[in-house]
Design a protein around this motif. Structure first.
Motif, PDB file in Angstrom:
ATOM      1  N   TRP A  44       0.799  -1.214   0.000  1.00  0.00           N
ATOM      2  CA  TRP A  44       0.000   0.000   0.000  1.00  0.00           C
ATOM      3  C   TRP A  44       0.837   1.272   0.000  1.00  0.00           C
ATOM      4  CZ3 TRP A  44      -4.712  -0.266  -1.609  1.00  0.00           C
ATOM      5  CH2 TRP A  44      -5.445  -1.436  -1.410  1.00  0.00           C
ATOM      6  N   TRP A  45       0.509   2.147  -0.949  1.00  0.00           N
ATOM      7  CA  TRP A  45       1.012   3.525  -1.029  1.00  0.00           C
ATOM      8  C   TRP A  45       2.525   3.620  -1.192  1.00  0.00           C
ATOM      9  CZ3 TRP A  45      -3.713   4.241  -1.697  1.00  0.00           C
ATOM     10  CH2 TRP A  45      -4.709   3.973  -0.742  1.00  0.00           C
ATOM     11  N   ILE A  46       3.179   2.508  -1.533  1.00  0.00           N
ATOM     12  CA  ILE A  46       4.633   2.526  -1.544  1.00  0.00           C
ATOM     13  C   ILE A  46       5.173   3.479  -2.616  1.00  0.00           C
ATOM     14  CG2 ILE A  46       4.994   0.563  -3.098  1.00  0.00           C
ATOM     15  CD1 ILE A  46       6.842   0.872   0.172  1.00  0.00           C
ATOM     16  N   ASP A  47       4.437   3.612  -3.723  1.00  0.00           N
ATOM     17  CA  ASP A  47       4.874   4.544  -4.762  1.00  0.00           C
ATOM     18  C   ASP A  47       4.774   5.990  -4.281  1.00  0.00           C
ATOM     19  OD1 ASP A  47       2.127   4.138  -4.677  1.00  0.00           O
ATOM     20  OD2 ASP A  47       1.845   4.449  -6.831  1.00  0.00           O
ATOM     21  N   GLN A  48       3.783   6.281  -3.438  1.00  0.00           N
ATOM     22  CA  GLN A  48       3.678   7.625  -2.875  1.00  0.00           C
ATOM     23  C   GLN A  48       4.776   7.876  -1.841  1.00  0.00           C
ATOM     24  OE1 GLN A  48      -0.373   9.085  -1.989  1.00  0.00           O
ATOM     25  NE2 GLN A  48      -1.133   7.156  -2.836  1.00  0.00           N
ATOM     26  N   VAL A 142      21.922   0.652 -10.578  1.00  0.00           N
ATOM     27  CA  VAL A 142      21.308  -0.023  -9.440  1.00  0.00           C
ATOM     28  C   VAL A 142      19.817  -0.183  -9.708  1.00  0.00           C
ATOM     29  CG1 VAL A 142      20.624   0.195  -7.008  1.00  0.00           C
ATOM     30  CG2 VAL A 142      22.974   0.700  -7.696  1.00  0.00           C
ATOM     31  N   LEU A 143      19.336  -1.392  -9.549  1.00  0.00           N
ATOM     32  CA  LEU A 143      17.900  -1.678  -9.549  1.00  0.00           C
ATOM     33  C   LEU A 143      17.467  -1.849  -8.099  1.00  0.00           C
ATOM     34  CD1 LEU A 143      15.134  -2.516 -10.702  1.00  0.00           C
ATOM     35  CD2 LEU A 143      16.043  -4.847 -10.918  1.00  0.00           C
ATOM     36  N   TYR A 144      16.561  -0.994  -7.673  1.00  0.00           N
ATOM     37  CA  TYR A 144      16.064  -0.998  -6.292  1.00  0.00           C
ATOM     38  C   TYR A 144      14.602  -1.430  -6.353  1.00  0.00           C
ATOM     39  CZ  TYR A 144      15.001   1.058  -1.637  1.00  0.00           C
ATOM     40  OH  TYR A 144      14.609   1.289  -0.327  1.00  0.00           O
ATOM     41  N   ASP A 145      14.314  -2.625  -5.859  1.00  0.00           N
ATOM     42  CA  ASP A 145      12.963  -3.171  -5.915  1.00  0.00           C
ATOM     43  C   ASP A 145      12.248  -2.835  -4.613  1.00  0.00           C
ATOM     44  OD1 ASP A 145      11.268  -4.508  -7.724  1.00  0.00           O
ATOM     45  OD2 ASP A 145      11.407  -6.370  -6.583  1.00  0.00           O
ATOM     46  N   ALA A 146      11.230  -1.981  -4.697  1.00  0.00           N
ATOM     47  CA  ALA A 146      10.596  -1.385  -3.516  1.00  0.00           C
ATOM     48  C   ALA A 146       9.346  -2.155  -3.102  1.00  0.00           C
ATOM     49  CB  ALA A 146      10.242   0.071  -3.806  1.00  0.00           C
ATOM     50  N   HIS A 147       9.318  -2.557  -1.833  1.00  0.00           N
ATOM     51  CA  HIS A 147       8.222  -3.368  -1.300  1.00  0.00           C
ATOM     52  C   HIS A 147       7.839  -2.919   0.108  1.00  0.00           C
ATOM     53  CE1 HIS A 147       8.607  -6.743  -4.265  1.00  0.00           C
ATOM     54  NE2 HIS A 147       9.816  -6.220  -4.379  1.00  0.00           N
ATOM     55  N   SER A 148       6.664  -3.369   0.533  1.00  0.00           N
ATOM     56  CA  SER A 148       6.283  -3.262   1.945  1.00  0.00           C
ATOM     57  C   SER A 148       5.312  -4.391   2.263  1.00  0.00           C
ATOM     58  CB  SER A 148       5.640  -1.904   2.259  1.00  0.00           C
ATOM     59  OG  SER A 148       4.386  -1.770   1.626  1.00  0.00           O
ATOM     60  N   LEU A 222       9.867  -3.151   3.403  1.00  0.00           N
ATOM     61  CA  LEU A 222       9.606  -2.334   4.579  1.00  0.00           C
ATOM     62  C   LEU A 222       8.470  -2.915   5.401  1.00  0.00           C
ATOM     63  CD1 LEU A 222       9.567   1.178   2.857  1.00  0.00           C
ATOM     64  CD2 LEU A 222      11.467   0.193   4.175  1.00  0.00           C
ATOM     65  N   ALA A 223       8.628  -2.938   6.712  1.00  0.00           N
ATOM     66  CA  ALA A 223       7.479  -3.198   7.579  1.00  0.00           C
ATOM     67  C   ALA A 223       6.566  -1.984   7.460  1.00  0.00           C
ATOM     68  CB  ALA A 223       7.931  -3.408   9.012  1.00  0.00           C
ATOM     69  N   ILE A 224       5.328  -2.231   7.131  1.00  0.00           N
ATOM     70  CA  ILE A 224       4.427  -1.149   6.723  1.00  0.00           C
ATOM     71  C   ILE A 224       4.117  -0.174   7.857  1.00  0.00           C
ATOM     72  CG2 ILE A 224       2.099  -2.054   7.181  1.00  0.00           C
ATOM     73  CD1 ILE A 224       1.557  -1.622   4.121  1.00  0.00           C
ATOM     74  N   ARG A 225       4.377  -0.582   9.104  1.00  0.00           N
ATOM     75  CA  ARG A 225       4.111   0.296  10.247  1.00  0.00           C
ATOM     76  C   ARG A 225       4.944   1.571  10.205  1.00  0.00           C
ATOM     77  NH1 ARG A 225       7.435  -3.800  12.126  1.00  0.00           N
ATOM     78  NH2 ARG A 225       9.460  -3.106  12.957  1.00  0.00           N
ATOM     79  N   GLY A 226       6.012   1.561   9.427  1.00  0.00           N
ATOM     80  CA  GLY A 226       6.888   2.707   9.368  1.00  0.00           C
ATOM     81  C   GLY A 226       6.269   3.930   8.737  1.00  0.00           C
ATOM     82  N   TYR A 227       5.212   3.733   7.927  1.00  0.00           N
ATOM     83  CA  TYR A 227       4.636   4.891   7.250  1.00  0.00           C
ATOM     84  C   TYR A 227       3.115   4.935   7.259  1.00  0.00           C
ATOM     85  CZ  TYR A 227       3.964   1.776   3.173  1.00  0.00           C
ATOM     86  OH  TYR A 227       3.585   0.758   2.340  1.00  0.00           O
TER      87      TYR A 227
END
Length: 270
Positions: A44-48, A142-148, A222-227
């Motif tokens: 959720w909302w990781i692109d934002q 660098v390829l950075y694959d973004a998840h939560s 990322l643990a989603i609690r961070g944001y």
């Protein structure tokens, strides 16, 4: 351009991929038991959260198709990325918690092949093209694959997940210097972090990470609690909680130097 595929080209030797932000259930929505259940495990909302990355010159690649339709971060052969551990498939049949996604029968091989041709293959063709464009220009990318993910998913891991989960598949997908630089930012933040713990990098990281060829791939789970706020028991009435830029700012202030460290790594001479 496919309306489900978003590409924002930048000039820096950095690609940020968002494989799991999509919520579009496409032409298979009616097959799921519940649209909410099919979307629950979205990143959720990781692109934002990473909206600042475009201003850094990073190239952003995202799919709007839900991971429940087809997961573009799974091995297309169907092989498990984590043998012996619970996970979900290329076309998931269950949620992270093990609940059945489908009302009737699961996708058969023909249907899986159709979804792969429609969404998986074009996504990776676009991602590969952007990586090669930047590698040809800079020599190193660098390829950075973004998840939560939710902080507590007992079927997948015990206890609370660390805030930062860096995946390099045991050091094979990037130069150790890149992993160390990102680890250092995480450590300085005072928040919990782990390198190659429960999440060691999905298919994207493992497939593209070829340090010897100048492509260094890393996954950040990322643990989603961070944001965003996490209810103890997510349900259709309380999940997902809205994205609040003010709530997310503290984590974004750590992620920004993480991406800056990745960019700085690409500028180092071999």
């Amino acid at each position: 351009m496919n309306d489900w595929l978003s590409i924002a080209e930048g000039d820096a030797p950095l690609v940020v991929a968002f494989p799991h932000t999509g919520t579009d259930l496409a032409d298979v929505a009616a097959q799921f038991r519940s649209p909410w259940l099919a979307r629950r495990d979205t990143d959720w909302w990781i692109d934002q959260l990473y909206a600042f990355a475009g201003n850094m010159g990073a190239t952003l690649v995202a799919t709007r198709i839900s991971r429940s339709v087809i997961d573009v971060n799974r091995d297309p052969s169907g092989a498990s990325l984590y043998p012996g551990q619970a996970t979900t498939e290329l076309c998931p049949t269950t949620t992270f918690d093990g609940e059945t996604l489908y009302e009737g029968s699961f996708p058969d091989p023909t249907e899986i092949a159709r979804r792969r041709a429609l969404w998986f293959d074009p996504y990776h063709a676009a991602l590969a093209g952007q990586i090669e464009r930047l590698r040809a220009r800079h020599g190193k990318v660098v390829l950075y694959d973004a998840h939560s993910i939710r902080s507590h998913v007992p079927r997948l891991f015990d206890g609370a997940l660390p805030q930062f989960n860096i995946g390099t598949n045991g050091g094979t997908t990037c130069d150790p210097a890149l992993a160390s630089a990102i680890e250092a930012v995480c450590a300085a933040s005072g928040r919990s972090h782990v390198l190659d713990g429960r999440f060691r990098g999905g298919w994207t990281t493992r497939h593209y990470g070829r340090p010897e060829s100048g492509v260094h791939a890393i996954q950040m789970e990322l643990a989603i609690r961070g944001y965003m706020d996490e209810p103890a028991t997510p349900d259709a009435a309380n999940w997902p909680t809205p994205f609040d830029p003010a709530r997310a700012a503290a984590l974004a202030d750590i992620l920004s130097p993480i991406l800056k460290a990745a960019h700085a790594f690409t500028l180092q001479k071999a």
